[in-house]
Design an enzyme around this catalytic site. Structure first.
Site, PDB file in Angstrom:
ATOM      1  N   ASP A   1       3.107 -60.687   2.686  1.00 13.70           N
ATOM      2  CA  ASP A   1       3.121 -59.847   1.381  1.00 13.70           C
ATOM      3  C   ASP A   1       2.911 -60.744   0.257  1.00 13.70           C
ATOM      4  O   ASP A   1       3.269 -61.767  -0.206  1.00 13.70           O
ATOM      5  CB  ASP A   1       4.737 -59.644   1.179  1.00 13.70           C
ATOM      6  CG  ASP A   1       4.813 -57.947   1.598  1.00 13.70           C
ATOM      7  OD1 ASP A   1       3.840 -57.190   1.568  1.00 13.70           O
ATOM      8  OD2 ASP A   1       6.200 -57.432   1.716  1.00 13.70           O
TER       9      ASP A   1
ATOM     10  N   LYS B   1      -0.448 -58.333   2.009  1.00 11.45           N
ATOM     11  CA  LYS B   1      -0.185 -56.682   1.889  1.00 11.45           C
ATOM     12  C   LYS B   1       0.125 -56.726   0.340  1.00 11.45           C
ATOM     13  O   LYS B   1       0.750 -57.642  -0.293  1.00 11.45           O
ATOM     14  CB  LYS B   1       0.886 -56.343   2.676  1.00 11.45           C
ATOM     15  CG  LYS B   1       1.545 -55.024   2.104  1.00 11.45           C
ATOM     16  CD  LYS B   1       2.355 -54.354   3.191  1.00 11.45           C
ATOM     17  CE  LYS B   1       3.737 -54.860   3.086  1.00 11.45           C
ATOM     18  NZ  LYS B   1       4.697 -54.439   1.895  1.00 11.45           N
TER      19      LYS B   1
ATOM     20  N   GLU C   1       5.786 -45.573   3.193  1.00 12.54           N
ATOM     21  CA  GLU C   1       7.235 -45.845   3.290  1.00 12.54           C
ATOM     22  C   GLU C   1       7.969 -44.812   2.460  1.00 12.54           C
ATOM     23  O   GLU C   1       7.579 -44.308   1.429  1.00 12.54           O
ATOM     24  CB  GLU C   1       7.481 -47.332   2.628  1.00 12.54           C
ATOM     25  CG  GLU C   1       9.056 -47.498   2.638  1.00 12.54           C
ATOM     26  CD  GLU C   1       9.655 -48.820   2.120  1.00 12.54           C
ATOM     27  OE1 GLU C   1       8.608 -49.513   2.056  1.00 12.54           O
ATOM     28  OE2 GLU C   1      10.761 -49.095   2.175  1.00 12.54           O
TER      29      GLU C   1
HETATM   30  O1  KIV Z   1       8.676 -56.461   2.689  1.00  9.77           O
HETATM   31  C1  KIV Z   1       8.932 -55.505   3.418  1.00  9.77           C
HETATM   32  O2  KIV Z   1       9.363 -56.028   4.502  1.00  9.77           O
HETATM   33  C2  KIV Z   1       8.078 -54.585   3.487  1.00  9.77           C
HETATM   34  C3  KIV Z   1       8.319 -53.507   4.938  1.00  9.77           C
HETATM   35  C4  KIV Z   1       9.624 -53.087   4.861  1.00  9.77           C
HETATM   36  C5  KIV Z   1       7.001 -52.451   4.943  1.00  9.77           C
HETATM   37  O3  KIV Z   1       7.171 -54.151   2.910  1.00  9.77           O
END
Ligand code: KIV
Length: 276
Positions: free
Chosen positions: A88, A118, A187
């Site tokens: 992320d 992401k 989500e």
């Molecule tokens: O940060 C995270 O774990 C997420 C998932 C819940 C999709 O973005």
């Protein structure tokens, strides 16, 4: 391990091929041990910025830093050998402009060895997604409930309850898809909305609190393992690790206090040797 027995890591092509096929199995991971345990079962391991809440005890993901994502990304890459690993991009690391997004995404990839990043993709983020993909960085989008936006939303709220929210979630997903996202996390939306998004985009959708018809599913692993009493409505606990850990700690404490631990089996039996 010989070259022949080496396990091939999944690629972005394997993920893209899953559109409309067998559901993609995805979970979050934050450390090497858990990543190694989950790896055989998962197509994607996400080093989610949920690490801030789940591991570091932060109240939201807003306080997560690049350094935290790099540290946990490196650990997961050491544990996982087969799954496609996505890290992320934390809040504040990509929103300013495409150059900022590229420099931080490139740093995540170079310092962790992950395969993709992401981005919580509000409509504006399509510019950043296109910029990264054109420069060799696969990007996963994230629409609907976006945890990094809780301060404007006033909390973690399901999305798509009004027509405006419904249209916005679809527009954000379509924008991310057209910009070249290889997959999109959907989500906290009703199944009808998730299904419409899945039908409208060409890349796989990964649902969390969305619909069983998404092209894959993801959960925060600690929630799925039952490490806390409270979990969101959309989580199914497949284990009760909270009780298992509490029981183990209680047993340990009582054995330490009663001096029954360490026992014979846990102590070294060294023979004295005569000094020469
Ligand atoms: O940060 C995270 O774990 C997420 C998932 C819940 C999709 O973005």
């Amino acid at each position: 391990m010989s070259a022949q027995t080496q396990i091939r890591r999944k690629t972005v092509k394997d993920i893209a091929k899953a559109k409309g096929g067998d559901p993609l199995v995805c979970l979050t991971a934050y450390d090497a041990t858990v990543a190694e345990l989950l790896d055989p079962y998962c197509d994607i391991l996400l080093v989610g910025d949920s690490v801030g809440m789940v591991v570091h005890g932060l109240p939201s993901t807003v306080g997560v830093t690049m350094e935290m994502m790099i540290l946990h990304g490196q650990a997961v890459m050491r544990g996982a050998s087969k799954a496609f690993v996505v890290v992320d991009m934390p809040f504040g690391s990509y929103e300013t402009n495409s150059d900022q997004a590229f420099l931080n995404a490139a740093r995540l990839m170079q310092e962790t060895g992950c395969q993709a990043v992401k981005i919580e993709s509000g409509a504006y983020a399509a510019t950043q997604i296109r910029h990264l993909v054109e420069r060799g960085i696969p990007v996963m989008g994230h629409v609907g409930l976006r945890p990094q936006a809780i301060n404007v939303d006033g909390g973690f709220r399901a999305k798509g309850r009004s027509q405006d929210e419904w249209n916005k979630a679809i527009a954000e997903a379509v924008a991310a898809d057209e910009a070249g996202a290889f997959a999109i996390v959907v989500e906290g939306v009703a199944p009808d909305l998730a299904d419409e998004i899945t039908n409208r985009v060409s890349c796989p959708t990964i649902g969390i609190g969305a619909s069983a018809n998404c092209d894959g599913q993801i959960l925060v692993t600690n929630d799925m393992l039952g490490m806390t009493d409270w979990v969101p409505k959309f989580v199914k606990k497949n284990a009760d690790l909270k009780s298992a850990i509490e029981n183990a700690a209680e047993t340990y404490a009582s054995e330490v206090k009663s001096r029954t631990f360490p026992g014979d089996a846990q102590t070294y039996k060294l023979r004295k040797t005569a000094k020469s």
